[in-house]
Design a protein around this motif. Structure first.
Motif, PDB file in Angstrom:
ATOM      1  N   UNK A  81      37.296 -39.449  43.348  1.00  0.00           N
ATOM      2  CA  UNK A  81      36.257 -39.709  42.352  1.00  0.00           C
ATOM      3  C   UNK A  81      34.947 -40.036  43.050  1.00  0.00           C
ATOM      4  N   UNK A  82      33.844 -39.620  42.442  1.00  0.00           N
ATOM      5  CA  UNK A  82      32.532 -39.796  43.056  1.00  0.00           C
ATOM      6  C   UNK A  82      31.825 -41.065  42.613  1.00  0.00           C
ATOM      7  N   UNK A  83      32.335 -41.751  41.604  1.00  0.00           N
ATOM      8  CA  UNK A  83      31.654 -42.930  41.073  1.00  0.00           C
ATOM      9  C   UNK A  83      32.612 -44.104  40.978  1.00  0.00           C
ATOM     10  N   UNK A  84      32.039 -45.300  40.936  1.00  0.00           N
ATOM     11  CA  UNK A  84      32.878 -46.486  40.774  1.00  0.00           C
ATOM     12  C   UNK A  84      33.551 -46.487  39.405  1.00  0.00           C
ATOM     13  N   UNK A  85      32.820 -46.072  38.391  1.00  0.00           N
ATOM     14  CA  UNK A  85      33.404 -46.016  37.050  1.00  0.00           C
ATOM     15  C   UNK A  85      34.589 -45.063  37.024  1.00  0.00           C
ATOM     16  N   UNK A  86      34.421 -43.892  37.660  1.00  0.00           N
ATOM     17  CA  UNK A  86      35.513 -42.927  37.717  1.00  0.00           C
ATOM     18  C   UNK A  86      36.702 -43.454  38.492  1.00  0.00           C
ATOM     19  N   UNK A  87      36.430 -44.178  39.572  1.00  0.00           N
ATOM     20  CA  UNK A  87      37.521 -44.741  40.371  1.00  0.00           C
ATOM     21  C   UNK A  87      38.296 -45.780  39.576  1.00  0.00           C
ATOM     22  N   UNK A  88      37.589 -46.660  38.879  1.00  0.00           N
ATOM     23  CA  UNK A  88      38.276 -47.660  38.054  1.00  0.00           C
ATOM     24  C   UNK A  88      39.124 -46.973  36.979  1.00  0.00           C
ATOM     25  N   UNK A  89      38.578 -45.941  36.336  1.00  0.00           N
ATOM     26  CA  UNK A  89      39.315 -45.241  35.281  1.00  0.00           C
ATOM     27  C   UNK A  89      40.568 -44.573  35.845  1.00  0.00           C
ATOM     28  N   UNK A  90      40.464 -43.977  37.029  1.00  0.00           N
ATOM     29  CA  UNK A  90      41.619 -43.324  37.642  1.00  0.00           C
ATOM     30  C   UNK A  90      42.702 -44.333  37.997  1.00  0.00           C
ATOM     31  N   UNK A  91      42.297 -45.489  38.496  1.00  0.00           N
ATOM     32  CA  UNK A  91      43.279 -46.525  38.820  1.00  0.00           C
ATOM     33  C   UNK A  91      43.952 -47.055  37.550  1.00  0.00           C
ATOM     34  N   UNK A  92      43.184 -47.165  36.478  1.00  0.00           N
ATOM     35  CA  UNK A  92      43.767 -47.596  35.199  1.00  0.00           C
ATOM     36  C   UNK A  92      44.821 -46.595  34.734  1.00  0.00           C
ATOM     37  N   UNK A  93      44.533 -45.311  34.918  1.00  0.00           N
ATOM     38  CA  UNK A  93      45.494 -44.277  34.530  1.00  0.00           C
ATOM     39  C   UNK A  93      46.770 -44.343  35.358  1.00  0.00           C
ATOM     40  N   UNK A  94      46.679 -44.921  36.557  1.00  0.00           N
ATOM     41  CA  UNK A  94      47.858 -45.074  37.412  1.00  0.00           C
ATOM     42  C   UNK A  94      48.664 -46.319  37.082  1.00  0.00           C
ATOM     43  N   UNK A 147      32.388 -51.993  28.234  1.00  0.00           N
ATOM     44  CA  UNK A 147      31.330 -50.987  28.127  1.00  0.00           C
ATOM     45  C   UNK A 147      30.091 -51.367  28.931  1.00  0.00           C
ATOM     46  N   UNK A 148      29.721 -52.651  28.919  1.00  0.00           N
ATOM     47  CA  UNK A 148      28.492 -53.042  29.613  1.00  0.00           C
ATOM     48  C   UNK A 148      28.596 -52.813  31.110  1.00  0.00           C
ATOM     49  N   UNK A 149      29.796 -53.028  31.675  1.00  0.00           N
ATOM     50  CA  UNK A 149      29.968 -52.852  33.116  1.00  0.00           C
ATOM     51  C   UNK A 149      30.033 -51.365  33.468  1.00  0.00           C
ATOM     52  N   UNK A 150      30.734 -50.590  32.661  1.00  0.00           N
ATOM     53  CA  UNK A 150      30.802 -49.148  32.908  1.00  0.00           C
ATOM     54  C   UNK A 150      29.404 -48.540  32.878  1.00  0.00           C
ATOM     55  N   UNK A 151      28.575 -48.985  31.949  1.00  0.00           N
ATOM     56  CA  UNK A 151      27.203 -48.477  31.859  1.00  0.00           C
ATOM     57  C   UNK A 151      26.383 -48.906  33.069  1.00  0.00           C
ATOM     58  N   UNK A 152      26.501 -50.166  33.469  1.00  0.00           N
ATOM     59  CA  UNK A 152      25.726 -50.675  34.597  1.00  0.00           C
ATOM     60  C   UNK A 152      26.091 -49.971  35.901  1.00  0.00           C
ATOM     61  N   UNK A 153      27.342 -49.575  36.035  1.00  0.00           N
ATOM     62  CA  UNK A 153      27.787 -48.943  37.277  1.00  0.00           C
ATOM     63  C   UNK A 153      27.317 -47.499  37.405  1.00  0.00           C
TER      64      UNK A 153
END
Length: 216
Positions: A81-94, A147-153
């Motif tokens: 993943x290229x972004x922190x938001x994407x990385x967090x989402x991928x880890x959540x999916x795991x 949502x606020x953190x995902x937007x800020x990242x």
């Protein structure tokens, strides 16, 4: 995108080291920049891999980094993943109910500091460990991200000089991002002064720097 079996999001804790594009690294004279970056990454990965009750992971961008993948233990989830938001989402999916993203240049990071970030998530949705230079050593969060953190990242990453202040400013109220004890990152030759030869760990970095002064 991840290289691991799909799991149902739950309450597991993950700690993932980032191997992301950075500006050209200023390294000590006589030290190969690529070897230095890989040594830092491997030592930082060993820190997270040694945590109890935490699953270690690696976040890659660009996605094809065979040398980085080679430092991990078998079965380690690889997130592309290229972004922190994407990385967090991928880890959540795991299966992660909480996760910490860790900068790749903190080879002597005490595991206790990451443990403090996870404990802070019991009272807040996120927590940060700030570096000496104002960037972040690690950012931890409950998942999925608010949502606020995902937007800020979208505009802030671990290398942003005022990352903590900007993320706190984005929070709807104070206290949503407590700060854990700070540490340091090795981003310039001058940062080598932070390394303590008497501190266990950082073996790959230590070997590569043998014969080089650690500064004062």
């Amino acid at each position: 995108m991840t290289d691991a079996p799909d799991r149902v999001p739950g309450t597991a804790r993950f700690a993932a080291v980032l191997s992301l594009p950075t500006r050209p690294r200023d390294v000590p004279p006589g030290v190969d920049a690529g070897e230095f970056a890989l040594a830092l990454l491997e030592d930082t990965y060993e820190v997270v891999a040694g945590l109890e009750l935490v699953t270690p992971a690696l976040v890659l961008d660009p996605p094809d980094q065979p040398d980085a993948e080679a430092v991990t233990w078998p079965g380690t989830p690889i997130v592309r993943e290229a972004t922190l938001t994407g990385a967090f989402a991928a880890l959540h999916a795991l299966g992660a109910g909480s996760a910490a993203l860790v900068a790749p240049d903190a080879p002597d990071l005490p595991p206790l500091l990451l443990g403090k970030l996870f404990r802070a998530l019991g009272d807040a949705p996120s927590a940060a460990c700030q570096a000496e230079d104002g960037t972040l050593v690690a950012l931890a969060a409950r998942l999925p991200l608010p949502d606020w953190l995902a937007t800020a990242l979208r505009d802030v990453d671990l290398d942003t000089p005022d990352a903590l202040a900007r993320l706190r400013a984005a929070a709807p109220r104070p206290g949503l991002m407590p700060q854990g004890p700070g540490w340091h990152r090795l981003r310039t030759p001058g940062d080598l002064r932070f390394l303590d030869p008497g501190l266990e760990g950082w073996e790959n970095t230590r070997a590569l720097l043998e014969g080089h002064p650690l500064g004062s």
